[in-house]
Design an enzyme around this catalytic site. Structure first.
Site, PDB file in Angstrom:
ATOM      1  N   LYS A  89      43.105  13.359  -1.903  1.00  0.00           N
ATOM      2  CA  LYS A  89      44.211  14.171  -0.943  1.00  0.00           C
ATOM      3  C   LYS A  89      44.290  15.517  -1.191  1.00  0.00           C
ATOM      4  CE  LYS A  89      46.078   9.674  -0.337  1.00  0.00           C
ATOM      5  NZ  LYS A  89      45.605   8.321  -1.036  1.00  0.00           N
TER       6      LYS A  89
HETATM    7  C1  LIG Z   1      44.889   7.526  -0.666  1.00  0.00           C
HETATM    8  C2  LIG Z   1      43.812   6.897  -1.633  1.00  0.00           C
HETATM    9  C3  LIG Z   1      42.952   6.018  -1.009  1.00  0.00           C
HETATM   10  C4  LIG Z   1      43.117   5.499   0.517  1.00  0.00           C
HETATM   11  O1  LIG Z   1      42.881   6.422   1.479  1.00  0.00           O
HETATM   12  P1  LIG Z   1      43.144   6.133   2.941  1.00  0.00           P
HETATM   13  O2  LIG Z   1      42.644   7.361   3.600  1.00  0.00           O
HETATM   14  O3  LIG Z   1      44.518   5.532   2.970  1.00  0.00           O
HETATM   15  O4  LIG Z   1      42.018   5.189   3.250  1.00  0.00           O
HETATM   16  C5  LIG Z   1      41.860   5.232  -1.855  1.00  0.00           C
HETATM   17  N1  LIG Z   1      41.567   5.566  -2.948  1.00  0.00           N
HETATM   18  C6  LIG Z   1      42.565   6.780  -3.694  1.00  0.00           C
HETATM   19  C7  LIG Z   1      42.241   6.786  -4.945  1.00  0.00           C
HETATM   20  C8  LIG Z   1      43.502   7.201  -2.832  1.00  0.00           C
HETATM   21  O5  LIG Z   1      44.337   7.987  -3.440  1.00  0.00           O
END
Ligand SMILES: *Cc1c(COP(=O)(O)O)cnc(C)c1O
Length: 472
Positions: A89
């Site tokens: 993120k």
């Molecule tokens: C947020 C997250 C995801 C999922 O990502 P999306 O964009 O919601 O599909 C997968 N793996 C990890 C470790 C995450 O933090």
């Protein structure tokens, strides 16, 4: 979010010329180029500055997003977790706050934005870091007292910064999220805030500002595949993406729509395989049990960003989408037409991995390639293998790695050694000793950091907590 319900999407996708990608080398350069295509009303030198600040020494890798090739495997791993909080993120949340501040200053309509986030996972910490010490913006992250890992909680409650707060909410994630969502709909509170020159905003993944920065790493990955001799310009690539809210993979789809040569998007789910079933049957069916798995960021049944994708495959027919989502509310399910199903299947392949497969994949990849996968990336790795086996498609494959293994150390340690060690701080050291792979910079010495945020409140106290913040 659009006032009448639904989500914002771009009117059309800017088309790119691969020759231009070919002429760019670094991640920030590619980011600058692509963001410029979307943010056409941004001042050019401001955008230069924003990109430079977002993707530099705050990342623990000079490549920002390294593409790793493994021995004994032809799956290429795109490591998205070198950012300041060790979360994928970070790629969006280092950039989005700066874009937001620029827009605030350009429009001069608001003096202050209060970002309210309810999180069960990595979003909270990545948002705290991204908004930390930004002018005119304050952020409060509410995390469920019973619903985040020890390491995630420790990251948040030790985060310093003059405008950041992390607040525990008694109960589970749903309670916490529902209570925070109600704030946005509370007209009285929104008005009170307005009178004081403040507006509320969220940093959740349905926010359009989070999707655009994510398109960048798909172009970058393509560029790196060519640089490493794995691909020639113009050749197709496949991306495999471990999916939760469908945001990461939606960005891959957008990259494809902009002209990146992608053959197939492989949508990987854990045992919460609602998207696997959707892609294979055309029916999105919420009537199913919810599983708590070792890949908690993918434990999601309502993938909010899927709506954006369906809107696009339905040729932007908003009425049909509104109808489908009404049906979902009333009947817990909807089905797409056969024509749309066929179209979806030509773009996506969906499959899932069981918990046993996840643990076996971590062990196997460590034993044969010397590479440590986290539980989320392992879901993707297992599904990428299934795709190859089932289809015989040998198009070069890039797997997006969404978490560093030290974020989920107990499960990774158990997968590799067979031993259970329940103390999360302890197991980080054990895993490092066992594998010789260093702990991510963002997680080093985390147990020794000073706790700065001690508030833990009841869900029904969130309202008064925010009211107090606004009134100050
Ligand atoms: C947020 C997250 C995801 C999922 O990502 P999306 O964009 O919601 O599909 C997968 N793996 C990890 C470790 C995450 O933090």
């Amino acid at each position: 979010m659009v006032p009448s319900g639904g989500l914002f999407v771009p009117e059309s996708f800017p088309q790119v010329d691969l020759k231009q990608l070919q002429s760019l080398t670094g991640y920030p350069e590619i980011a600058r180029w692509l963001l410029g295509l979307y943010l056409t009303d941004f001042d050019s030198s401001s955008l230069d500055r924003i990109i430079k600040e977002s993707y530099s020494s705050n990342f623990a890798s000079a490549d920002i997003v390294p593409l790793v090739t493994l021995r004994n495997s032809d799956i290429n791993i795109l490591e998205l977790w070198h950012g300041p909080t060790a979360a994928f993120k970070d790629l969006a949340l280092q950039c989005m706050p700066r874009l937001l501040l620029y827009s605030m200053e350009a429009t001069e309509k608001v003096d202050r934005v209060l970002i309210l986030v309810a999180t069960s996972g990595d979003t909270g910490m990545a948002a705290l870091d991204g908004f930390c010490n930004q002018d005119k913006i304050d952020i409060i992250v509410f995390y469920p007292d019973e619903g985040v890992s020890v390491i995630q909680k420790q990251q948040m409650i030790t985060k310093s910064g003059r405008n950041v707060k992390a607040v525990g909410v008694k109960g589970n994630f749903d309670t916490c999220q529902t209570s925070v969502k109600q704030i946005f709909q509370d007209e009285g509170l929104v008005r009170l805030a307005r009178e004081r020159g403040c507006v509320f905003s969220s940093a959740n993944s349905i926010n359009w500002g989070r999707l655009v920065p994510q398109i960048v790493y798909y172009f970058w990955a393509y560029n790196q595949m060519v640089a490493k001799g794995k691909l020639c310009w113009g050749e197709h690539v496949n991306f495999c993406v471990p999916t939760g809210n469908f945001g990461n993979i939606l960005s891959a789809y957008y990259a494809m729509q902009m002209g990146l040569p992608v053959s197939r998007l492989i949508c990987a789910s854990n045992t919460n395989n609602i998207l696997t079933d959707f892609i294979n049957t055309g029916k999105y069916n919420l009537d199913r049990p919810f599983h708590v798995t070792s890949s908690p960021s993918m434990d999601i049944l309502i993938s909010s960003n899927l709506e954006r994708f369906i809107f696009d495959v339905y040729s932007k027919d908003g009425d049909t989408i509104a109808g489908l989502y009404r049906t979902l509310q009333q009947k817990q399910a909807f089905s797409v037409s056969d024509a749309v199903k066929t179209k979806i299947q030509s773009l996506f392949y969906g499959s899932c991995a069981s918990e046993e497969e996840v643990f076996a994949t971590i062990k196997h990849t460590y034993d044969t390639c010397g590479y440590l996968l986290d539980t989320h990336t392992a879901v993707g790795y297992a599904v990428a293998g299934k795709y190859r086996q089932q289809t015989g498609d040998n198009t070069p494959m890039v797997l997006t790695s969404t978490a560093n293994p030290y974020k989920f150390p107990a499960d990774v340690y158990r997968a590799v050694t067979g031993f259970q060690e329940d103390n999360d701080f302890q197991v980080v050291h054990r895993l490092e000793q066992h594998t010789g792979i260093s702990v991510h910079k963002a997680l080093q010495d985390i147990e020794n950091r000073k706790v700065l945020h001690v508030d833990v409140i009841e869900a029904n106290e969130i309202y008064s907590y925010i009211k107090r913040e606004v009134s100050e």
